[in-house]
Design an enzyme around this catalytic site. Sequence first.
Site, mmCIF file in Angstrom:
data_model
loop_
_atom_site.group_PDB
_atom_site.id
_atom_site.type_symbol
_atom_site.label_atom_id
_atom_site.label_comp_id
_atom_site.label_asym_id
_atom_site.label_seq_id
_atom_site.Cartn_x
_atom_site.Cartn_y
_atom_site.Cartn_z
ATOM 1 N N CYS A 143 -15.960 -21.706 4.588
ATOM 2 C CA CYS A 143 -16.025 -22.817 3.638
ATOM 3 C C CYS A 143 -15.652 -22.300 2.246
ATOM 4 C CB CYS A 143 -17.434 -23.401 3.629
ATOM 5 S SG CYS A 143 -17.668 -24.573 2.283
ATOM 6 N N HIS B 272 -11.739 -8.647 3.162
ATOM 7 C CA HIS B 272 -10.620 -9.589 3.108
ATOM 8 C C HIS B 272 -10.722 -10.637 4.213
ATOM 9 C CE1 HIS B 272 -8.013 -6.470 0.731
ATOM 10 N NE2 HIS B 272 -8.869 -7.109 -0.022
ATOM 11 N N GLN C 72 -11.250 -3.499 4.816
ATOM 12 C CA GLN C 72 -10.216 -4.394 4.275
ATOM 13 C C GLN C 72 -9.531 -5.121 5.415
ATOM 14 O OE1 GLN C 72 -7.479 -2.654 1.019
ATOM 15 N NE2 GLN C 72 -8.168 -0.937 2.217
ATOM 16 N N ASN D 273 -7.362 10.531 6.082
ATOM 17 C CA ASN D 273 -6.117 9.762 5.949
ATOM 18 C C ASN D 273 -4.933 10.626 6.383
ATOM 19 O OD1 ASN D 273 -5.661 6.966 4.874
ATOM 20 N ND2 ASN D 273 -4.012 8.009 3.774
HETATM 21 P P1 NAD Z 1 -2.072 0.554 3.744
HETATM 22 O O1 NAD Z 1 -1.074 0.170 4.805
HETATM 23 O O2 NAD Z 1 -1.689 0.342 2.322
HETATM 24 O O3 NAD Z 1 -2.477 2.106 3.883
HETATM 25 C C1 NAD Z 1 -2.795 2.665 5.135
HETATM 26 C C2 NAD Z 1 -3.016 4.144 4.932
HETATM 27 O O4 NAD Z 1 -3.464 4.680 6.162
HETATM 28 C C3 NAD Z 1 -1.758 4.904 4.519
HETATM 29 O O5 NAD Z 1 -2.079 5.854 3.522
HETATM 30 C C4 NAD Z 1 -1.328 5.595 5.826
HETATM 31 O O6 NAD Z 1 -0.711 6.846 5.599
HETATM 32 C C5 NAD Z 1 -2.659 5.791 6.496
HETATM 33 N N1 NAD Z 1 -2.622 5.809 7.958
HETATM 34 C C6 NAD Z 1 -1.836 5.104 8.806
HETATM 35 N N2 NAD Z 1 -2.188 5.332 10.080
HETATM 36 C C7 NAD Z 1 -3.219 6.218 10.030
HETATM 37 C C8 NAD Z 1 -4.042 6.847 11.021
HETATM 38 N N3 NAD Z 1 -3.871 6.621 12.330
HETATM 39 N N4 NAD Z 1 -5.027 7.689 10.610
HETATM 40 C C9 NAD Z 1 -5.234 7.940 9.286
HETATM 41 N N5 NAD Z 1 -4.481 7.390 8.310
HETATM 42 C C10 NAD Z 1 -3.506 6.525 8.677
HETATM 43 O O7 NAD Z 1 -3.424 -0.191 4.118
HETATM 44 P P2 NAD Z 1 -4.612 -0.686 3.201
HETATM 45 O O8 NAD Z 1 -4.956 0.359 2.199
HETATM 46 O O9 NAD Z 1 -5.669 -1.166 4.143
HETATM 47 O O10 NAD Z 1 -4.014 -1.935 2.405
HETATM 48 C C11 NAD Z 1 -3.261 -2.927 3.089
HETATM 49 C C12 NAD Z 1 -3.734 -4.352 2.897
HETATM 50 O O11 NAD Z 1 -3.177 -5.161 3.938
HETATM 51 C C13 NAD Z 1 -5.226 -4.511 3.002
HETATM 52 O O12 NAD Z 1 -5.598 -5.399 2.015
HETATM 53 C C14 NAD Z 1 -5.479 -5.132 4.380
HETATM 54 O O13 NAD Z 1 -6.341 -6.246 4.254
HETATM 55 C C15 NAD Z 1 -4.150 -5.678 4.827
HETATM 56 N N6 NAD Z 1 -3.800 -5.255 6.205
HETATM 57 C C16 NAD Z 1 -4.733 -5.308 7.194
HETATM 58 C C17 NAD Z 1 -4.407 -4.894 8.468
HETATM 59 C C18 NAD Z 1 -5.447 -4.982 9.559
HETATM 60 O O14 NAD Z 1 -6.312 -5.860 9.510
HETATM 61 N N7 NAD Z 1 -5.403 -4.090 10.549
HETATM 62 C C19 NAD Z 1 -3.122 -4.415 8.749
HETATM 63 C C20 NAD Z 1 -2.180 -4.394 7.704
HETATM 64 C C21 NAD Z 1 -2.531 -4.807 6.432
#
Ligand code: NAD
Length: 280
Positions: free
Chosen positions: A138, A130, A112, A247
């Site tokens: 495009c 994403h 994601q 997680n």
């Molecule tokens: P989220 O923030 O909703 O969930 C992250 C999960 O990972 C949480 O349950 C948290 O407890 C856990 N977590 C945090 N650090 C951790 C670690 N070091 N080890 C294990 N677990 C850990 O993220 P999501 O489910 O990916 O959804 C968020 C949305 O926002 C996605 O659609 C994504 O595209 C976007 N997003 C992307 C990024 C990125 O590209 N790095 C960053 C932020 C948000």
Amino acid sequence: MTDQTNELIKKAASQLLNSKHAIALTGAGISTESGIPDFRGPEGVWTKNPGAEERAYKAYEKFMENPKSWWEETLTGPEDPLKEWRKAQPNPGHFALAEMEKMGLLKHTITQNIDGLHEKAGTQNLYEYHGSTFKFRCISCHRRYQLEEYNLEQMLANNQLPPRCKSCGDPIKSDIVFFGEPIPADVAQSSEMEAEKCDLMLICGTSAVVYPFAGLPQIARFGVSSQLFGFLQPKQQGSDVIIIEINAEPTPLTKDGISDYLICGKTGDILPRIVNAIKN
Ligand code: NAD
């Protein structure tokens, strides 16, 4: 690290070694150890910059209405808060997944994340569900471009915006999937097929609440997601896919029994330990 966690790490390693088509799903959690914040935590991008969140919600509609003015506003407006993310480097969690792929154990990674860190770590078979902050796409034929393939500042100065696809001539946008924008069909279909096909799914660092991505484990388990319907045939009752979560905390997948078990901890710690257990 508790004895129970050590046992689960050994179990995951042995199941990966015995799998025929293992895939990984990843979310923002795998990148927090690379210094990339989530969106809504205390240090989150939108907590610190609420204007960016407002713009993000309106971006897709504005782009589709008038790509030229969207590009002009983007290039002359406040600095893109995601620019900093492009400097981030992969952490041991990303490298461990790339290593599992090199070992032939992991067939695909579906992320994601938009941060490009799996690619930087060397993962080859990757679907960026994403999109990526390193690419343009495009809107019609989904062809992707590297950022350096377009000189946007020059196009702005010469009144040549919006940038157009070199294949079909339609406007291109950031590859990042905006709110309200459908997941590009190529990535959506390939990801669903992988979820349907896999016999082991390793889910790393996602809260599993953002759909349709969060429906992929349901597809692996049941053949259909509660939110995704289409060409997939329901799996036979008792399908023996193994779904493992890594997680920092339980998720709806843990609570609803979609995953077989959760290895609770940091992906940058647990994933390299699984690699070590595979080697030993
Ligand atoms: P989220 O923030 O909703 O969930 C992250 C999960 O990972 C949480 O349950 C948290 O407890 C856990 N977590 C945090 N650090 C951790 C670690 N070091 N080890 C294990 N677990 C850990 O993220 P999501 O489910 O990916 O959804 C968020 C949305 O926002 C996605 O659609 C994504 O595209 C976007 N997003 C992307 C990024 C990125 O590209 N790095 C960053 C932020 C948000």
